[in-house]
Design a protein around this motif. Structure first.
Motif, PDB file in Angstrom:
ATOM      1  N   TRP A 142       0.834  -1.200   0.000  1.00  0.00           N
ATOM      2  CA  TRP A 142       0.000   0.000   0.000  1.00  0.00           C
ATOM      3  C   TRP A 142       0.870   1.252   0.000  1.00  0.00           C
ATOM      4  O   TRP A 142       0.657   2.172  -0.769  1.00  0.00           O
ATOM      5  CB  TRP A 142      -0.910  -0.019   1.225  1.00  0.00           C
ATOM      6  N   ARG A 143       1.867   1.274   0.869  1.00  0.00           N
ATOM      7  CA  ARG A 143       2.714   2.467   1.037  1.00  0.00           C
ATOM      8  C   ARG A 143       3.521   2.764  -0.223  1.00  0.00           C
ATOM      9  O   ARG A 143       3.735   3.920  -0.580  1.00  0.00           O
ATOM     10  CB  ARG A 143       3.648   2.252   2.235  1.00  0.00           C
ATOM     11  N   LEU A 144       3.977   1.721  -0.912  1.00  0.00           N
ATOM     12  CA  LEU A 144       4.745   1.928  -2.139  1.00  0.00           C
ATOM     13  C   LEU A 144       3.889   2.577  -3.232  1.00  0.00           C
ATOM     14  O   LEU A 144       4.405   3.297  -4.085  1.00  0.00           O
ATOM     15  CB  LEU A 144       5.311   0.601  -2.645  1.00  0.00           C
ATOM     16  N   ASP A 145       2.596   2.343  -3.210  1.00  0.00           N
ATOM     17  CA  ASP A 145       1.690   2.881  -4.223  1.00  0.00           C
ATOM     18  C   ASP A 145       1.222   4.302  -3.908  1.00  0.00           C
ATOM     19  O   ASP A 145       0.714   4.992  -4.788  1.00  0.00           O
ATOM     20  CB  ASP A 145       0.480   1.955  -4.351  1.00  0.00           C
ATOM     21  N   VAL A 146       1.393   4.770  -2.679  1.00  0.00           N
ATOM     22  CA  VAL A 146       0.901   6.089  -2.271  1.00  0.00           C
ATOM     23  C   VAL A 146       1.513   7.208  -3.106  1.00  0.00           C
ATOM     24  O   VAL A 146       0.799   8.035  -3.682  1.00  0.00           O
ATOM     25  CB  VAL A 146       1.142   6.338  -0.764  1.00  0.00           C
ATOM     26  N   GLU A 147       2.832   7.271  -3.185  1.00  0.00           N
ATOM     27  CA  GLU A 147       3.477   8.377  -3.894  1.00  0.00           C
ATOM     28  C   GLU A 147       3.173   8.342  -5.386  1.00  0.00           C
ATOM     29  O   GLU A 147       3.035   9.386  -6.019  1.00  0.00           O
ATOM     30  CB  GLU A 147       4.986   8.371  -3.646  1.00  0.00           C
ATOM     31  N   THR A 148       3.030   7.157  -5.950  1.00  0.00           N
ATOM     32  CA  THR A 148       2.712   7.044  -7.372  1.00  0.00           C
ATOM     33  C   THR A 148       1.345   7.630  -7.675  1.00  0.00           C
ATOM     34  O   THR A 148       1.183   8.392  -8.633  1.00  0.00           O
ATOM     35  CB  THR A 148       2.765   5.569  -7.822  1.00  0.00           C
ATOM     36  N   VAL A 149       0.348   7.299  -6.866  1.00  0.00           N
ATOM     37  CA  VAL A 149      -0.999   7.827  -7.129  1.00  0.00           C
ATOM     38  C   VAL A 149      -1.045   9.335  -6.873  1.00  0.00           C
ATOM     39  O   VAL A 149      -1.722  10.069  -7.601  1.00  0.00           O
ATOM     40  CB  VAL A 149      -2.084   7.063  -6.337  1.00  0.00           C
ATOM     41  N   VAL A 150      -0.306   9.834  -5.906  1.00  0.00           N
ATOM     42  CA  VAL A 150      -0.257  11.281  -5.659  1.00  0.00           C
ATOM     43  C   VAL A 150       0.386  11.986  -6.855  1.00  0.00           C
ATOM     44  O   VAL A 150      -0.076  13.054  -7.282  1.00  0.00           O
ATOM     45  CB  VAL A 150       0.487  11.604  -4.342  1.00  0.00           C
ATOM     46  N   GLN A 151       1.425  11.400  -7.441  1.00  0.00           N
ATOM     47  CA  GLN A 151       2.061  11.988  -8.627  1.00  0.00           C
ATOM     48  C   GLN A 151       1.098  12.016  -9.806  1.00  0.00           C
ATOM     49  O   GLN A 151       1.053  13.000 -10.554  1.00  0.00           O
ATOM     50  CB  GLN A 151       3.320  11.213  -8.992  1.00  0.00           C
ATOM     51  N   GLU A 152       0.335  10.949  -9.996  1.00  0.00           N
ATOM     52  CA  GLU A 152      -0.643  10.906 -11.095  1.00  0.00           C
ATOM     53  C   GLU A 152      -1.689  12.010 -10.933  1.00  0.00           C
ATOM     54  O   GLU A 152      -2.045  12.689 -11.892  1.00  0.00           O
ATOM     55  CB  GLU A 152      -1.337   9.541 -11.149  1.00  0.00           C
ATOM     56  N   ILE A 153      -2.191  12.183  -9.715  1.00  0.00           N
ATOM     57  CA  ILE A 153      -3.187  13.226  -9.456  1.00  0.00           C
ATOM     58  C   ILE A 153      -2.553  14.608  -9.633  1.00  0.00           C
ATOM     59  O   ILE A 153      -3.153  15.498 -10.245  1.00  0.00           O
ATOM     60  CB  ILE A 153      -3.797  13.059  -8.054  1.00  0.00           C
ATOM     61  N   SER A 154      -1.343  14.793  -9.124  1.00  0.00           N
ATOM     62  CA  SER A 154      -0.653  16.079  -9.253  1.00  0.00           C
ATOM     63  C   SER A 154      -0.486  16.466 -10.710  1.00  0.00           C
ATOM     64  O   SER A 154      -0.726  17.620 -11.091  1.00  0.00           O
ATOM     65  CB  SER A 154       0.721  16.022  -8.581  1.00  0.00           C
ATOM     66  N   PHE A 155      -0.084  15.527 -11.531  1.00  0.00           N
ATOM     67  CA  PHE A 155       0.090  15.819 -12.953  1.00  0.00           C
ATOM     68  C   PHE A 155      -1.252  16.205 -13.576  1.00  0.00           C
ATOM     69  O   PHE A 155      -1.340  17.153 -14.354  1.00  0.00           O
ATOM     70  CB  PHE A 155       0.692  14.616 -13.683  1.00  0.00           C
ATOM     71  N   ALA A 156      -2.303  15.472 -13.229  1.00  0.00           N
ATOM     72  CA  ALA A 156      -3.626  15.724 -13.818  1.00  0.00           C
ATOM     73  C   ALA A 156      -4.157  17.108 -13.485  1.00  0.00           C
ATOM     74  O   ALA A 156      -4.796  17.750 -14.320  1.00  0.00           O
ATOM     75  CB  ALA A 156      -4.614  14.660 -13.350  1.00  0.00           C
ATOM     76  N   VAL A 157      -3.910  17.585 -12.266  1.00  0.00           N
ATOM     77  CA  VAL A 157      -4.500  18.857 -11.839  1.00  0.00           C
ATOM     78  C   VAL A 157      -3.585  20.056 -12.069  1.00  0.00           C
ATOM     79  O   VAL A 157      -3.967  21.181 -11.753  1.00  0.00           O
ATOM     80  CB  VAL A 157      -4.965  18.813 -10.360  1.00  0.00           C
ATOM     81  N   THR A 158      -2.405  19.834 -12.622  1.00  0.00           N
ATOM     82  CA  THR A 158      -1.499  20.957 -12.865  1.00  0.00           C
ATOM     83  C   THR A 158      -1.214  21.189 -14.342  1.00  0.00           C
ATOM     84  O   THR A 158      -0.494  22.114 -14.685  1.00  0.00           O
ATOM     85  CB  THR A 158      -0.151  20.760 -12.128  1.00  0.00           C
ATOM     86  N   HIS A 159      -1.739  20.337 -15.226  1.00  0.00           N
ATOM     87  CA  HIS A 159      -1.472  20.476 -16.658  1.00  0.00           C
ATOM     88  C   HIS A 159      -2.772  20.685 -17.438  1.00  0.00           C
ATOM     89  O   HIS A 159      -3.733  19.946 -17.250  1.00  0.00           O
ATOM     90  CB  HIS A 159      -0.745  19.236 -17.193  1.00  0.00           C
ATOM     91  N   LEU A 160      -2.747  21.691 -18.296  1.00  0.00           N
ATOM     92  CA  LEU A 160      -3.897  21.957 -19.159  1.00  0.00           C
ATOM     93  C   LEU A 160      -4.000  20.894 -20.247  1.00  0.00           C
ATOM     94  O   LEU A 160      -2.999  20.268 -20.608  1.00  0.00           O
ATOM     95  CB  LEU A 160      -3.767  23.320 -19.825  1.00  0.00           C
ATOM     96  N   GLU A 161      -5.206  20.728 -20.768  1.00  0.00           N
ATOM     97  CA  GLU A 161      -5.408  19.795 -21.865  1.00  0.00           C
ATOM     98  C   GLU A 161      -4.645  20.317 -23.079  1.00  0.00           C
ATOM     99  O   GLU A 161      -4.697  21.505 -23.383  1.00  0.00           O
ATOM    100  CB  GLU A 161      -6.904  19.694 -22.183  1.00  0.00           C
ATOM    101  N   PRO A 162      -3.918  19.437 -23.761  1.00  0.00           N
ATOM    102  CA  PRO A 162      -3.189  19.899 -24.948  1.00  0.00           C
ATOM    103  C   PRO A 162      -4.191  20.383 -26.005  1.00  0.00           C
ATOM    104  O   PRO A 162      -5.269  19.825 -26.136  1.00  0.00           O
ATOM    105  CB  PRO A 162      -2.427  18.663 -25.432  1.00  0.00           C
ATOM    106  N   PRO A 163      -3.829  21.415 -26.739  1.00  0.00           N
ATOM    107  CA  PRO A 163      -4.749  21.942 -27.745  1.00  0.00           C
ATOM    108  C   PRO A 163      -5.006  20.905 -28.844  1.00  0.00           C
ATOM    109  O   PRO A 163      -4.121  20.133 -29.197  1.00  0.00           O
ATOM    110  CB  PRO A 163      -4.020  23.189 -28.306  1.00  0.00           C
ATOM    111  N   ALA A 164      -6.225  20.913 -29.359  1.00  0.00           N
ATOM    112  CA  ALA A 164      -6.594  19.975 -30.428  1.00  0.00           C
ATOM    113  C   ALA A 164      -5.891  20.374 -31.712  1.00  0.00           C
ATOM    114  O   ALA A 164      -5.773  21.549 -32.038  1.00  0.00           O
ATOM    115  CB  ALA A 164      -8.105  19.962 -30.615  1.00  0.00           C
TER     116      ALA A 164
END
Length: 165
Positions: A142-164
């Motif tokens: 469980w603990r090994l997966d914590v930082e990975t999921v936090v990184q995935e969420i961080s990336f999702a909420v800090t990057h705009l959708e690439p332009p079409a």
């Protein structure tokens, strides 16, 4: 929202994006669905699975195999003066958590009972070791997966959708 047993781990992700942009980014990075599913993510597909309701969400990291010990992340996108922050609470789903508690209680009780029988004293030490080893491995996974999921969420909420294109 699913029931989780919080383990006291929380994180806050700050972003310059608006709360709406961050929520949309999170939605792009996830597949709606149950937290425990065998969905076999394709390379390049959304890394998260879960539910989102306005600015509140509950997600897990998608994996190639079923993992009851994957961290459950419950969070909320909170608007700020500049940008927003995403408040995360990480825990374990209640079912595997209570399964581990029952496992430990049962094997430790058995170890105490066997320790009282002089002929089986060596077995008591083995039972005590096994009762601790199983939950320790589960918590480590469980603990090994914590930082990975936090990184995935961080990336999702800090990057705009690439332009079409």
């Amino acid at each position: 929202m699913p029931r989780m047993f919080a383990l006291g781990i929380s994180r806050v992700v700050h972003t310059g994006l608006s709360a709406e942009q961050a929520a949309k980014g999170l939605e792009r990075a996830m597949v709606r669905g149950p937290l425990f599913a065998l969905d076999r993510p394709e390379p390049g597909s959304a890394p998260l699975r879960g539910t989102i309701d306005g600015r509140r969400f509950s997600v897990v990291r998608r994996a190639q195999f079923r993992n009851s010990f994957t961290p459950v992340v419950e969070g909320e996108v909170v608007p700020g003066e500049v940008g927003c922050q995403v408040q995360l609470s990480l825990g374990m789903h209640a079912v595997p958590f209570f399964t581990l508690v029952v496992w430990m209680a049962t094997t430790l009780s058995l170890a105490l009972y066997v320790a009282q029988l002089e002929a089986l004293a060596e077995l008591a030490l083995g039972l005590a070791a096994v009762s601790v080893l199983g939950p320790a491995v589960g918590y480590l996974a469980w603990r090994l997966d914590v930082e990975t999921v936090v990184q995935e969420i961080s990336f999702a909420v800090t990057h705009l959708e690439p332009p079409a294109s």
